[in-house]
Design a protein around this motif. Structure first.
Motif, PDB file in Angstrom:
ATOM      1  N   VAL A  92       0.849  -1.195   0.000  1.00 41.52           N
ATOM      2  CA  VAL A  92       0.000   0.000   0.000  1.00 41.52           C
ATOM      3  C   VAL A  92       0.883   1.242   0.000  1.00 41.52           C
ATOM      4  CG1 VAL A  92      -1.799   1.265   1.242  1.00 41.52           C
ATOM      5  CG2 VAL A  92      -1.842  -1.244   1.207  1.00 41.52           C
ATOM      6  N   LYS A  93       1.965   1.190   0.755  1.00 41.40           N
ATOM      7  CA  LYS A  93       2.897   2.326   0.858  1.00 41.40           C
ATOM      8  C   LYS A  93       3.494   2.664  -0.513  1.00 41.40           C
ATOM      9  CE  LYS A  93       6.931   3.791   3.605  1.00 41.40           C
ATOM     10  NZ  LYS A  93       7.932   4.029   2.539  1.00 41.40           N
ATOM     11  N   GLU A  94       3.927   1.633  -1.245  1.00 45.63           N
ATOM     12  CA  GLU A  94       4.519   1.852  -2.570  1.00 45.63           C
ATOM     13  C   GLU A  94       3.489   2.438  -3.531  1.00 45.63           C
ATOM     14  OE1 GLU A  94       7.835  -1.778  -2.676  1.00 45.63           O
ATOM     15  OE2 GLU A  94       5.727  -2.172  -3.195  1.00 45.63           O
ATOM     16  N   LEU A  95       2.272   1.933  -3.458  1.00 43.66           N
ATOM     17  CA  LEU A  95       1.210   2.434  -4.322  1.00 43.66           C
ATOM     18  C   LEU A  95       0.932   3.911  -4.040  1.00 43.66           C
ATOM     19  CD1 LEU A  95      -1.988   0.617  -5.396  1.00 43.66           C
ATOM     20  CD2 LEU A  95      -2.211   2.854  -4.335  1.00 43.66           C
ATOM     21  N   LEU A  96       0.894   4.270  -2.754  1.00 42.35           N
ATOM     22  CA  LEU A  96       0.636   5.669  -2.377  1.00 42.35           C
ATOM     23  C   LEU A  96       1.740   6.590  -2.874  1.00 42.35           C
ATOM     24  CD1 LEU A  96      -0.732   5.182   1.248  1.00 42.35           C
ATOM     25  CD2 LEU A  96      -2.021   5.990  -0.733  1.00 42.35           C
ATOM     26  N   GLU A  97       2.981   6.123  -2.830  1.00 42.42           N
ATOM     27  CA  GLU A  97       4.109   6.931  -3.314  1.00 42.42           C
ATOM     28  C   GLU A  97       3.993   7.185  -4.818  1.00 42.42           C
ATOM     29  OE1 GLU A  97       7.452   4.626  -2.051  1.00 42.42           O
ATOM     30  OE2 GLU A  97       7.370   5.358   0.027  1.00 42.42           O
ATOM     31  N   ILE A  98       3.550   6.158  -5.567  1.00 40.45           N
ATOM     32  CA  ILE A  98       3.396   6.293  -7.019  1.00 40.45           C
ATOM     33  C   ILE A  98       2.307   7.314  -7.357  1.00 40.45           C
ATOM     34  CG2 ILE A  98       2.613   5.069  -9.095  1.00 40.45           C
ATOM     35  CD1 ILE A  98       4.015   2.547  -7.886  1.00 40.45           C
ATOM     36  N   ALA A  99       1.215   7.288  -6.588  1.00 44.40           N
ATOM     37  CA  ALA A  99       0.074   8.172  -6.878  1.00 44.40           C
ATOM     38  C   ALA A  99       0.171   9.527  -6.185  1.00 44.40           C
ATOM     39  CB  ALA A  99      -1.224   7.482  -6.458  1.00 44.40           C
ATOM     40  N   GLY A 100       1.184   9.717  -5.349  1.00 44.92           N
ATOM     41  CA  GLY A 100       1.326  10.989  -4.645  1.00 44.92           C
ATOM     42  C   GLY A 100       0.342  11.160  -3.504  1.00 44.92           C
ATOM     43  N   GLY A 101       0.119  10.074  -2.764  1.00 49.06           N
ATOM     44  CA  GLY A 101      -0.803  10.130  -1.632  1.00 49.06           C
ATOM     45  C   GLY A 101      -0.155   9.692  -0.330  1.00 49.06           C
ATOM     46  N   GLU A 102       1.136   9.986  -0.187  1.00 54.69           N
ATOM     47  CA  GLU A 102       1.898   9.500   0.982  1.00 54.69           C
ATOM     48  C   GLU A 102       1.337   9.983   2.310  1.00 54.69           C
ATOM     49  OE1 GLU A 102       5.063  10.504  -2.238  1.00 54.69           O
ATOM     50  OE2 GLU A 102       3.083  11.198  -1.617  1.00 54.69           O
ATOM     51  N   ASP A 103       0.674  11.125   2.312  1.00 53.15           N
ATOM     52  CA  ASP A 103       0.175  11.702   3.565  1.00 53.15           C
ATOM     53  C   ASP A 103      -1.191  11.148   3.982  1.00 53.15           C
ATOM     54  OD1 ASP A 103       2.436  13.273   3.683  1.00 53.15           O
ATOM     55  OD2 ASP A 103       1.505  14.957   2.632  1.00 53.15           O
ATOM     56  N   ALA A 104      -1.689  10.159   3.291  1.00 61.39           N
ATOM     57  CA  ALA A 104      -3.018   9.617   3.588  1.00 61.39           C
ATOM     58  C   ALA A 104      -3.098   9.085   5.012  1.00 61.39           C
ATOM     59  CB  ALA A 104      -3.348   8.493   2.610  1.00 61.39           C
ATOM     60  N   LYS A 105      -4.288   9.224   5.611  1.00 63.63           N
ATOM     61  CA  LYS A 105      -4.485   8.610   6.930  1.00 63.63           C
ATOM     62  C   LYS A 105      -5.156   7.245   6.805  1.00 63.63           C
ATOM     63  CE  LYS A 105      -8.934  10.639   8.397  1.00 63.63           C
ATOM     64  NZ  LYS A 105      -9.583  11.433   9.464  1.00 63.63           N
ATOM     65  N   ALA A 106      -5.785   6.994   5.659  1.00 64.47           N
ATOM     66  CA  ALA A 106      -6.426   5.701   5.428  1.00 64.47           C
ATOM     67  C   ALA A 106      -6.630   5.503   3.929  1.00 64.47           C
ATOM     68  CB  ALA A 106      -7.769   5.630   6.148  1.00 64.47           C
ATOM     69  N   VAL A 107      -6.732   4.223   3.534  1.00 68.09           N
ATOM     70  CA  VAL A 107      -6.980   3.875   2.126  1.00 68.09           C
ATOM     71  C   VAL A 107      -8.070   2.814   2.089  1.00 68.09           C
ATOM     72  CG1 VAL A 107      -5.988   2.985  -0.013  1.00 68.09           C
ATOM     73  CG2 VAL A 107      -4.553   4.302   1.554  1.00 68.09           C
ATOM     74  N   GLN A 108      -9.095   3.060   1.277  1.00 68.02           N
ATOM     75  CA  GLN A 108     -10.162   2.076   1.073  1.00 68.02           C
ATOM     76  C   GLN A 108      -9.783   1.213  -0.132  1.00 68.02           C
ATOM     77  OE1 GLN A 108     -12.736   1.765   3.111  1.00 68.02           O
ATOM     78  NE2 GLN A 108     -13.995   0.269   2.030  1.00 68.02           N
ATOM     79  N   ILE A 109      -9.532  -0.065   0.116  1.00 67.04           N
ATOM     80  CA  ILE A 109      -9.098  -0.974  -0.942  1.00 67.04           C
ATOM     81  C   ILE A 109     -10.239  -1.917  -1.294  1.00 67.04           C
ATOM     82  CG2 ILE A 109      -7.442  -2.782  -1.567  1.00 67.04           C
ATOM     83  CD1 ILE A 109      -5.450  -1.442   0.326  1.00 67.04           C
ATOM     84  N   ILE A 148      -8.258   7.054  -1.653  1.00 63.51           N
ATOM     85  CA  ILE A 148      -7.301   7.585  -0.671  1.00 63.51           C
ATOM     86  C   ILE A 148      -7.955   8.692   0.152  1.00 63.51           C
ATOM     87  CG2 ILE A 148      -5.057   8.720  -0.400  1.00 63.51           C
ATOM     88  CD1 ILE A 148      -4.282   7.411  -3.131  1.00 63.51           C
ATOM     89  N   PHE A 149      -7.825   8.592   1.481  1.00 67.53           N
ATOM     90  CA  PHE A 149      -8.410   9.580   2.385  1.00 67.53           C
ATOM     91  C   PHE A 149      -7.309  10.386   3.083  1.00 67.53           C
ATOM     92  CE2 PHE A 149     -11.609   6.054   2.496  1.00 67.53           C
ATOM     93  CZ  PHE A 149     -12.588   6.717   1.782  1.00 67.53           C
ATOM     94  N   GLY A 150      -7.365  11.719   2.912  1.00 67.05           N
ATOM     95  CA  GLY A 150      -6.414  12.599   3.585  1.00 67.05           C
ATOM     96  C   GLY A 150      -6.826  12.848   5.033  1.00 67.05           C
ATOM     97  N   HIS A 151      -5.988  13.577   5.765  1.00 67.21           N
ATOM     98  CA  HIS A 151      -6.209  13.791   7.206  1.00 67.21           C
ATOM     99  C   HIS A 151      -7.453  14.620   7.501  1.00 67.21           C
ATOM    100  CE1 HIS A 151      -2.625  11.909   8.939  1.00 67.21           C
ATOM    101  NE2 HIS A 151      -2.067  12.201   7.781  1.00 67.21           N
ATOM    102  N   HIS A 152      -7.923  15.380   6.519  1.00 71.89           N
ATOM    103  CA  HIS A 152      -9.089  16.239   6.761  1.00 71.89           C
ATOM    104  C   HIS A 152     -10.407  15.483   6.613  1.00 71.89           C
ATOM    105  CE1 HIS A 152      -8.500  16.141   2.447  1.00 71.89           C
ATOM    106  NE2 HIS A 152      -9.718  16.616   2.255  1.00 71.89           N
ATOM    107  N   ARG A 153     -10.372  14.224   6.182  1.00 71.36           N
ATOM    108  CA  ARG A 153     -11.613  13.464   5.964  1.00 71.36           C
ATOM    109  C   ARG A 153     -12.192  12.954   7.285  1.00 71.36           C
ATOM    110  NH1 ARG A 153     -13.428  14.802   0.987  1.00 71.36           N
ATOM    111  NH2 ARG A 153     -11.660  14.826  -0.446  1.00 71.36           N
ATOM    112  N   ASN A 154     -13.496  13.098   7.411  1.00 70.57           N
ATOM    113  CA  ASN A 154     -14.226  12.567   8.565  1.00 70.57           C
ATOM    114  C   ASN A 154     -14.654  11.143   8.216  1.00 70.57           C
ATOM    115  OD1 ASN A 154     -16.318  11.766  10.314  1.00 70.57           O
ATOM    116  ND2 ASN A 154     -16.913  13.886  10.721  1.00 70.57           N
ATOM    117  N   MET A 155     -14.068  10.154   8.894  1.00 65.43           N
ATOM    118  CA  MET A 155     -14.303   8.763   8.517  1.00 65.43           C
ATOM    119  C   MET A 155     -15.729   8.299   8.850  1.00 65.43           C
ATOM    120  SD  MET A 155     -11.604   8.197   6.918  1.00 65.43           S
ATOM    121  CE  MET A 155     -11.733   6.469   6.496  1.00 65.43           C
TER     122      MET A 155
END
Length: 349
Positions: A223-240, A270-277
């Motif tokens: 998941v980490k490698e995928l986020l780096e490719i898409a530019g989402g490294e700062d995500a707090k959560a990912v829905q797969i 990809i969910f950033g830190h500002h998203r209300n889960m």
């Protein structure tokens, strides 16, 4: 027989998310004693956050039609059907034009490419916007003109499918991948991915990232490698896996996307830190409550009750005791629901 052996050797599993070995599915259908068999392409890409089959339908139409023809040749079928998501109806004329073009070249029709007795043709059947028709037996019910509701299994479609005949149902990506394997060989395919999850996979990446889009990546990527490719490294959560999939938090970003770890049909949100889960969970549950076909009680009643529970959480009126009861209800839904919709709907809660 050689094509089936190639597909089995390649380790190709269905790219729709369920992960059943494609070579075995084609083999089982081929071995059924029936003079009529069907090839169905599941182009009902209704999982939230998934849009890779749309790109294939638009840009690789010929490859899809060739992959379906290949399946028809292997199992001994004369008829292919593309069940097209109604939201993709704007692609209908383009796909129909490609089908007609292939008929003129004798890639479809009577005695395809001079192969005596191999008469294979394809037509398109649009859906009507029901998410549950992405499930293969509900899709078949819809094709037959019935209400789109999942069937009891067994029997499976490879034995009793469309109009009661043996049927292969695969999604767009699977047919095209099968074509690639026959073209380039099983060994080529196995150079990508892991031992249990061979090859590459298309991912629909969206949400809070710099470069959303459709990516082809090897199975087994973290998941980490995928986020780096898409530019989402700062995500707090990912829905797969879309709304019906699994929510992965930062502590699990070292997990791999593979059948032996986190399986997916291709949706990555990809969910950033500002998203209300809690809002995210409510969004998913509203979707499931709307899309439940209502056939079985656990899903019909459960989705509405879980949604009410989320509203209570928002209003700070949900006790810990009731929350535990909701979680128990979710477990019951996972065990007792008839199809994948009800079984996966509680995941978000």
């Amino acid at each position: 027989d050689e094509i089936i052996l190639d597909l089995i050797d390649s380790g190709l599993k269905g790219r729709g998310g369920a992960g059943f070995p494609t070579g075995l599915k084609w083999k089982f259908t081929r071995n059924e004693d029936s003079d009529v068999k069907y090839v169905i392409c599941n182009a009902d890409e209704g999982e939230p956050g998934t849009f890779k089959d749309r790109v294939l339908l638009d840009e690789y139409t010929d490859d899809l039609l060739a992959g379906m023809t290949l399946a028809g040749y292997v199992i001994g079928s004369d008829q292919g059907i593309i069940y097209l998501r109604c939201e993709y109806i704007y692609l209908y004329k383009k796909i129909e034009a490609k089908i007609e073009e292939r008929r003129k070249k004798n890639f479809l029709g009577k005695n395809v490419l001079g192969k005596e007795g191999f008469n294979f043709d394809i037509y398109i059947q649009p859906g009507a916007g029901a998410y549950v028709c992405g499930e293969e037996t509900a899709l078949i019910e819809s094709l037959e003109g019935h209400r789109g509701e999942p069937r009891n299994r067994p029997p499976y479609p490879v034995v009793v499918g469309y109009l009661g005949k043996p049927t292969v149902v695969n999604n767009v990506e699977t047919f095209i991948t099968a074509l690639r394997i026959v073209e380039k060989g099983a060994e080529w395919f196995k150079t990508y991915g892991t031992d249990k999850s061979t090859g590459t996979k298309l991912f629909s990446i969206s949400g809070d990232c710099k470069s959303p889009g459709v990516y082809e990546l090897p199975m087994g990527i973290t998941v980490k490698e995928l986020l780096e490719i898409a530019g989402g490294e700062d995500a707090k959560a990912v829905q797969i896996g879309g709304a019906s999939g699994r929510c992965v938090t930062r502590s699990e970003f070292c997990s791999t996307i593979a059948y032996e770890d986190i399986s997916t049909g291709g949706s990555i949100i990809i969910f950033g830190h500002h998203r209300n889960m809690l809002e995210v969970a409510k969004n998913f549950m509203e979707f499931f409550a709307e899309e439940s076909c209502g056939q079985c009680t656990p899903c019909r009643y459960g989705t509405e009750t879980l949604l009410e529970g989320i509203h209570m959480l928002e209003e700070k009126k949900c006790s810990i005791k009731y929350l535990k009861e909701l979680l128990q209800l979710g477990e019951t839904m996972q065990v007792a629901s008839k199809c994948g919709l009800g079984q996966s709907a509680p995941n978000a809660v």
